[in-house]
Design a protein around this motif. Sequence first.
Motif, PDB file in Angstrom:
ATOM      1  N   ASP A 191      64.458  68.283 -27.163  1.00 20.69           N
ATOM      2  CA  ASP A 191      64.968  67.451 -28.236  1.00 20.69           C
ATOM      3  C   ASP A 191      66.173  66.593 -27.879  1.00 20.69           C
ATOM      4  N   ALA A 192      66.641  66.597 -26.636  1.00 15.05           N
ATOM      5  CA  ALA A 192      67.650  65.617 -26.240  1.00 15.05           C
ATOM      6  C   ALA A 192      67.147  64.195 -26.454  1.00 15.05           C
ATOM      7  N   ALA A 193      65.831  63.989 -26.330  1.00 18.50           N
ATOM      8  CA  ALA A 193      65.268  62.655 -26.558  1.00 18.50           C
ATOM      9  C   ALA A 193      65.543  62.164 -27.975  1.00 18.50           C
ATOM     10  N   TRP A 194      65.631  63.084 -28.914  1.00 19.04           N
ATOM     11  CA  TRP A 194      65.866  62.725 -30.316  1.00 19.04           C
ATOM     12  C   TRP A 194      67.328  62.853 -30.719  1.00 19.04           C
ATOM     13  N   TYR A 195      68.087  63.717 -30.038  1.00 21.32           N
ATOM     14  CA  TYR A 195      69.397  64.134 -30.537  1.00 21.32           C
ATOM     15  C   TYR A 195      70.584  63.764 -29.645  1.00 21.32           C
ATOM     16  N   ARG A 196      70.383  63.454 -28.391  1.00 23.84           N
ATOM     17  CA  ARG A 196      71.507  63.318 -27.464  1.00 23.84           C
ATOM     18  C   ARG A 196      71.833  61.848 -27.219  1.00 23.84           C
ATOM     19  N   ASP A 197      73.052  61.441 -27.557  1.00 25.97           N
ATOM     20  CA  ASP A 197      73.481  60.070 -27.320  1.00 25.97           C
ATOM     21  C   ASP A 197      73.382  59.729 -25.831  1.00 25.97           C
ATOM     22  N   GLY A 198      72.787  58.572 -25.530  1.00 25.07           N
ATOM     23  CA  GLY A 198      72.724  58.086 -24.163  1.00 25.07           C
ATOM     24  C   GLY A 198      71.681  58.723 -23.289  1.00 25.07           C
ATOM     25  N   THR A 234      66.577  75.360 -41.017  1.00 28.12           N
ATOM     26  CA  THR A 234      65.951  76.165 -39.971  1.00 28.12           C
ATOM     27  C   THR A 234      64.450  76.249 -40.182  1.00 28.12           C
ATOM     28  N   GLU A 235      64.042  76.582 -41.399  1.00 30.58           N
ATOM     29  CA  GLU A 235      62.611  76.746 -41.665  1.00 30.58           C
ATOM     30  C   GLU A 235      61.874  75.416 -41.741  1.00 30.58           C
ATOM     31  N   HIS A 236      62.608  74.305 -41.878  1.00 28.29           N
ATOM     32  CA  HIS A 236      61.995  72.971 -41.919  1.00 28.29           C
ATOM     33  C   HIS A 236      62.297  72.162 -40.652  1.00 28.29           C
ATOM     34  N   HIS A 237      62.844  72.793 -39.623  1.00 31.94           N
ATOM     35  CA  HIS A 237      63.224  72.010 -38.449  1.00 31.94           C
ATOM     36  C   HIS A 237      62.028  71.307 -37.822  1.00 31.94           C
ATOM     37  N   ALA A 238      60.895  71.996 -37.711  1.00 27.31           N
ATOM     38  CA  ALA A 238      59.706  71.364 -37.133  1.00 27.31           C
ATOM     39  C   ALA A 238      59.252  70.190 -37.998  1.00 27.31           C
ATOM     40  N   ALA A 239      59.245  70.369 -39.316  1.00 26.90           N
ATOM     41  CA  ALA A 239      58.849  69.281 -40.208  1.00 26.90           C
ATOM     42  C   ALA A 239      59.803  68.097 -40.063  1.00 26.90           C
ATOM     43  N   TYR A 240      61.077  68.377 -39.909  1.00 32.56           N
ATOM     44  CA  TYR A 240      62.062  67.306 -39.711  1.00 32.56           C
ATOM     45  C   TYR A 240      61.749  66.501 -38.458  1.00 32.56           C
ATOM     46  N   LEU A 241      61.479  67.182 -37.355  1.00 30.75           N
ATOM     47  CA  LEU A 241      61.163  66.468 -36.121  1.00 30.75           C
ATOM     48  C   LEU A 241      59.883  65.647 -36.265  1.00 30.75           C
ATOM     49  N   ARG A 380      72.115  58.713 -31.789  1.00 30.20           N
ATOM     50  CA  ARG A 380      71.162  59.812 -31.934  1.00 30.20           C
ATOM     51  C   ARG A 380      71.811  61.111 -32.378  1.00 30.20           C
ATOM     52  N   SER A 381      73.084  61.302 -32.064  1.00 34.18           N
ATOM     53  CA  SER A 381      73.727  62.555 -32.446  1.00 34.18           C
ATOM     54  C   SER A 381      73.802  62.723 -33.956  1.00 34.18           C
ATOM     55  N   ALA A 382      73.701  61.638 -34.712  1.00 29.31           N
ATOM     56  CA  ALA A 382      73.655  61.756 -36.172  1.00 29.31           C
ATOM     57  C   ALA A 382      72.406  62.496 -36.631  1.00 29.31           C
ATOM     58  N   CYS A 383      71.373  62.486 -35.784  1.00 27.39           N
ATOM     59  CA  CYS A 383      70.111  63.146 -36.120  1.00 27.39           C
ATOM     60  C   CYS A 383      70.099  64.612 -35.714  1.00 27.39           C
ATOM     61  N   ALA A 384      71.092  65.045 -34.967  1.00 28.27           N
ATOM     62  CA  ALA A 384      71.138  66.412 -34.457  1.00 28.27           C
ATOM     63  C   ALA A 384      71.731  67.354 -35.491  1.00 28.27           C
ATOM     64  N   PRO A 385      71.500  68.663 -35.342  1.00 31.93           N
ATOM     65  CA  PRO A 385      72.123  69.623 -36.259  1.00 31.93           C
ATOM     66  C   PRO A 385      73.622  69.384 -36.378  1.00 31.93           C
ATOM     67  N   GLY A 387      74.842  66.663 -37.583  1.00 28.08           N
ATOM     68  CA  GLY A 387      74.997  65.225 -37.759  1.00 28.08           C
ATOM     69  C   GLY A 387      74.741  64.810 -39.191  1.00 28.08           C
ATOM     70  N   ALA A 388      75.294  63.665 -39.566  1.00 27.03           N
ATOM     71  CA  ALA A 388      75.219  63.238 -40.960  1.00 27.03           C
ATOM     72  C   ALA A 388      73.782  63.049 -41.419  1.00 27.03           C
ATOM     73  N   PHE A 389      72.943  62.473 -40.576  1.00 27.94           N
ATOM     74  CA  PHE A 389      71.564  62.232 -40.998  1.00 27.94           C
ATOM     75  C   PHE A 389      70.799  63.548 -41.120  1.00 27.94           C
ATOM     76  N   PHE A 390      70.932  64.403 -40.123  1.00 27.58           N
ATOM     77  CA  PHE A 390      70.255  65.702 -40.155  1.00 27.58           C
ATOM     78  C   PHE A 390      70.620  66.464 -41.425  1.00 27.58           C
ATOM     79  N   GLU A 391      71.910  66.536 -41.714  1.00 25.96           N
ATOM     80  CA  GLU A 391      72.355  67.347 -42.847  1.00 25.96           C
ATOM     81  C   GLU A 391      71.933  66.724 -44.177  1.00 25.96           C
ATOM     82  N   ALA A 392      71.893  65.387 -44.238  1.00 28.46           N
ATOM     83  CA  ALA A 392      71.424  64.749 -45.469  1.00 28.46           C
ATOM     84  C   ALA A 392      69.939  65.029 -45.694  1.00 28.46           C
ATOM     85  N   TRP A 393      69.138  64.953 -44.625  1.00 27.61           N
ATOM     86  CA  TRP A 393      67.704  65.252 -44.756  1.00 27.61           C
ATOM     87  C   TRP A 393      67.510  66.700 -45.221  1.00 27.61           C
TER      88      TRP A 393
END
Length: 437
Positions: A191-198, A234-241, A380-385, A387-393
């Motif tokens: 998941d670095a492809a989705w979550y790690r800046d740079g 946690t239980e929706h992490h796969a659905a989130y991705l 991308r870090s906003a999408c990680a646990p 991060g603002a986007f992750f937590e809003a979702w």
Amino acid sequence: MPDDAVRFGANYTPAQGWFHHWLDFDLDAVRADLDAIAALGLDHVRVFPLWPVFQPNRALIRPRAVEQLVALADAAAERGLDVNVDGLQGHLSSFDFLPSWTRTWHRSNMFTAPDVVAGQEEYLRTLAAALADRPNFLGMTVGNEINQFSDDPHPDPDRIGPDQAARWLERMLAACERGAPGRLHVHAEYDAAWYRDGHPFTPAQAARLGGATAVHSWVFNGTAQRHGARGTATEHHAAYLIELAKAWALDPHRPVWLQEAGAPAPLIRPERAARFTEATITNALDCAGLWGVTWWCSHDVSRDLADFPELEYGLGLLSNDGRVKPAGDAVARIAARWRGRPHRPAPRTTALVLDTPDPAGADAAGHSDAPGHPDGAAGRSACAPGGAFFEAWAALTAEGVRPAVVLAEHAEDPAHLTARGITEVLRVRDVAPPPPA
């Protein structure tokens, strides 16, 4: 099986010898493992040749090893199991398996060195061609989370940029297609492809190259630590991705494959593994376009083997001696419930806007000459646990909203929204933060 039926499978980890079984290949032992997997009601396995065992020299792809891979695929077919083959292994359960012709005295960048890349192409083409006439051969996965070799925190990374990563992926996928035209050839990153800046492997590459988007959902990435074993995130992490992947796709109907998900102890304690497994799969099934779920993994790692991280020993649906574990029972129940049924979940009509779109000039594969980080890499870090986007979702999901994800560049595009069934668009600022834990 209907064309839109969802697939259920397991990442095949041999009960005897783990992936070192290729050194002492025992077809009878493999058959026994596959019998146990088929008895769960699963329909496919993902299998892992070890790259240095199969191609110990750049000019030597061992015919006997390839024959053993074909024998495994044929044994799977006899039990009603389709087979996906990961080529460049690569990295498995904290261990690296790279051939000596890429390391130490022959140290080469595995993504850019011309001779190494040509050797990889021929290896992938050879494996695909060996299986091309097998009806149960689904296709190739380029490698298992091979992006981890390109960046920190790997202790000795082969550093590249996003354009180089895209070109490498295109060449590897083309080699698979030459070997077995028309099969489902994919690539898969952690998941670095989705979550790690740079990070050089990007969301656009994941969602636009290959026949489907593969996501690997592991909650030891900070999700379970932050939200707990029973937390919504946690239980929706796969659905989130899955939903995050769909946002980056150019084709609104591109399939997404939940290619890895597992219940890692101690974050998910053994007595809660069945609940977590059922919740993860049920929530993933609430996402349209899901190709299938391939659980990690079929069998536990034997305690006779040393030096694995503790969590790796107990991830199996089956124990090392073949006993079905509670998580295995959960997967079997879900697979039986969905067998032969079309998968047509209701559209997710509300979407959360992700403000990390492609920069101007990026093409379909994510190539870009724009300055800075291509593919929205800077955000991308906003999408990680955390991060603002992750937590809003996660907060929307906890309220029962079923949010999709849409890139900012598409948030006011009626054709795009209509194609995805989206009727309401929210921004992160519109979402009330969750109460303090």
